[in-house]
Design a protein around this motif. Structure first.
Motif, PDB file in Angstrom:
ATOM      1  N   LYS B   4      -6.432   5.495   1.391  1.00  0.00           N
ATOM      2  CA  LYS B   4      -5.823   6.124   0.219  1.00  0.00           C
ATOM      3  C   LYS B   4      -6.748   5.959  -0.979  1.00  0.00           C
ATOM      4  O   LYS B   4      -7.410   4.930  -1.124  1.00  0.00           O
ATOM      5  CB  LYS B   4      -4.456   5.487  -0.072  1.00  0.00           C
ATOM      6  CG  LYS B   4      -3.761   6.089  -1.277  1.00  0.00           C
ATOM      7  CD  LYS B   4      -2.274   5.803  -1.313  1.00  0.00           C
ATOM      8  CE  LYS B   4      -1.644   6.495  -2.517  1.00  0.00           C
ATOM      9  NZ  LYS B   4      -0.182   6.397  -2.522  1.00  0.00           N
ATOM     10  N   GLN B  28      -3.557  -3.839  -4.674  1.00  0.00           N
ATOM     11  CA  GLN B  28      -3.549  -3.597  -3.236  1.00  0.00           C
ATOM     12  C   GLN B  28      -4.817  -2.947  -2.687  1.00  0.00           C
ATOM     13  O   GLN B  28      -4.960  -2.813  -1.478  1.00  0.00           O
ATOM     14  CB  GLN B  28      -2.317  -2.760  -2.846  1.00  0.00           C
ATOM     15  CG  GLN B  28      -2.401  -1.304  -3.298  1.00  0.00           C
ATOM     16  CD  GLN B  28      -1.125  -0.533  -2.990  1.00  0.00           C
ATOM     17  OE1 GLN B  28      -0.078  -0.796  -3.587  1.00  0.00           O
ATOM     18  NE2 GLN B  28      -1.187   0.403  -2.053  1.00  0.00           N
ATOM     19  N   VAL B  29      -5.746  -2.551  -3.557  1.00  0.00           N
ATOM     20  CA  VAL B  29      -6.948  -1.883  -3.061  1.00  0.00           C
ATOM     21  C   VAL B  29      -8.007  -2.901  -2.632  1.00  0.00           C
ATOM     22  O   VAL B  29      -7.973  -4.069  -3.038  1.00  0.00           O
ATOM     23  CB  VAL B  29      -7.547  -0.928  -4.124  1.00  0.00           C
ATOM     24  CG1 VAL B  29      -6.551   0.164  -4.461  1.00  0.00           C
ATOM     25  CG2 VAL B  29      -7.992  -1.696  -5.368  1.00  0.00           C
ATOM     26  N   ALA B  69     -12.284   6.084   1.340  1.00  0.00           N
ATOM     27  CA  ALA B  69     -10.875   6.352   1.649  1.00  0.00           C
ATOM     28  C   ALA B  69     -10.741   7.004   3.024  1.00  0.00           C
ATOM     29  O   ALA B  69      -9.842   6.672   3.807  1.00  0.00           O
ATOM     30  CB  ALA B  69     -10.259   7.242   0.568  1.00  0.00           C
ATOM     31  N   GLN B  74      -8.330   1.353   1.183  1.00  0.00           N
ATOM     32  CA  GLN B  74      -7.538   1.592  -0.025  1.00  0.00           C
ATOM     33  C   GLN B  74      -8.489   1.451  -1.211  1.00  0.00           C
ATOM     34  O   GLN B  74      -9.001   0.358  -1.465  1.00  0.00           O
ATOM     35  CB  GLN B  74      -6.411   0.559  -0.152  1.00  0.00           C
ATOM     36  CG  GLN B  74      -5.542   0.416   1.098  1.00  0.00           C
ATOM     37  CD  GLN B  74      -4.555   1.542   1.230  1.00  0.00           C
ATOM     38  OE1 GLN B  74      -3.730   1.770   0.345  1.00  0.00           O
ATOM     39  NE2 GLN B  74      -4.632   2.283   2.338  1.00  0.00           N
TER      40      GLN B  74
END
Lengths: 253, 253
Positions: B4, B28-29, B69, B74
């Motif tokens: 993502k 969260q990446v 991605a 992420q």
């Protein structure tokens, strides 16, 4: 304790678009004043009085907030979106300008928020990736002629255009007048976005073109984005297209 | 896990202007990509790789983020301000448009942010309280003629004007050209605001008028706001005046 007035933008709706500065201010005030649907977003807590009011009483609301702050209270005036964009910051400062001398010394802090055009743009891609303007179609407080003049100037400058307050129950014809004018000055295949209630449960997004738009579906919760001559769609399999206004322009591409 | 790509606006500088949606995505990446001064705002943590790059490589940066991605990571691309306003959302979508078919299916989420004009407006009052436009003076990617056309249209429409990227080391004359044009089309006593590094330690705000502005003080960190014919100052004892563009216009006042 001396009073303070915060003018706070709550963004388009969800808490995840409210900046921490706004949440922190809301945690310390004793009174929240604003249009009822915005005040309803604030969680009740002990010691907090919520004052919801009708939409048409911005100046009364601003004056009341200023009086409370002058009396020593920590007060928040809340707007949806950004309070500086067609919202309560101007209304409060108009009240200050016209009010008693003492209001000039009130400690006022304005806290910005995500405006509807930014939320709509984030959902559909990058329609505001290049020069743009924001126009309120409400003619409550300005003559329709200045709105026409600005729509024409925006078309002549080939700006992307964000229309706020596009529809009115009192003047349902105005949005049709605006689109007649835009159609006369812009290409019929200009991308057009209707973004309704972005970030809320009833969010809807509709991508069309200037000439084929169903204008009757626009209501007061709709933010309208109209492309420049450079705005285009990137079609995707099984998904809504991306809308892109590139950073380059014309010959420089 | 499928990859993502978040395109995130960090706002003008301070954490209190970063929306929670951005903070949650950044938590969260695995990779953060962007212009070095923006990447430097992200706190390092285990499992997070920070990729800072030079300002002139937006498309390379976008392509790299899309590749990561697509490989399942992420990834966050960060911009100052709002990524949709003269920033990375357009660059990433230009890369998608020109890139391989597979990039059309990458899950991309754009997270809006507070743009420089909003922060500047919040500091000085309500200069954006009525119709306004935003123009980038950078002519890296567009011909100067379109900038001139838009400055003239903005003056003819009597919009409040926010100027982004006003100064350039490569083309120091451009900002003077822009002000010559604005002076020819607007009243000399139009309020003018230079807002530099708003929200950062070296913030400075300067309120003047169009005809008496010291243009040489404008640099690339300066956001310039130019009033409409309705924009006015509210003077205050011992404090900076408030700048107000009222909600009403002309005859409707």
């Amino acid at each position: 304790m001396s009073g303070k007035l915060f003018i706070i933008g709550l963004g388009p709706g969800p808490d995840f678009w409210v900046v921490p500065e706004a949440s922190e201010a809301l945690a310390q005030v004793s009174d929240v004043i604003g249009y009822e649907p915005y005040v309803a977003r604030i969680a009740p807590r002990e010691g907090l009085t919520l004052h919801g009011s009708d939409n048409r009483v911005e100046i009364t609301r601003a004056q009341y907030a200023l009086e409370l702050a002058l009396s020593g209270k920590q007060v928040a005036v809340v707007s949806g979106g950004d309070p500086g964009v067609f919202a309560m910051a101007a209304a409060v400062l108009e009240a200050v300008e016209a009010g008693p001398q003492a209001w000039l010394n009130i400690d006022i802090q304005i806290i910005p928020g995500i405006s509807a055009m930014q939320a709509a743009a984030a959902r559909v891609g990058a329609p505001l990736g290049h020069d743009f303007c924001a126009i309120s179609l409400s003619d409550n407080l300005k003559p329709w002629e200045i709105i026409e003049r600005r729509l024409i100037a925006a078309a002549q400058g080939d700006f992307v255009i964000a229309l706020y307050n596009p529809a009115s129950k009192a003047r349902p014809q105005r949005i049709f007048d605006a689109f007649t004018l835009l159609n006369a000055h812009k290409s019929p295949d200009t991308p057009l976005i209707f973004a309704r209630a972005v970030g809320r449960a009833d969010e809807s997004l509709h991508i069309t073109t200037l000439s084929s738009a169903d204008i009757a579906r626009i209501d007061m919760s709709t933010l309208v984005l109209i492309g420049s001559s450079e705005t285009r769609l990137i079609t995707r399999p099984n998904q809504r297209p991306w809308v892109l206004t590139p950073r380059s322009y014309g010959a420089a591409r």
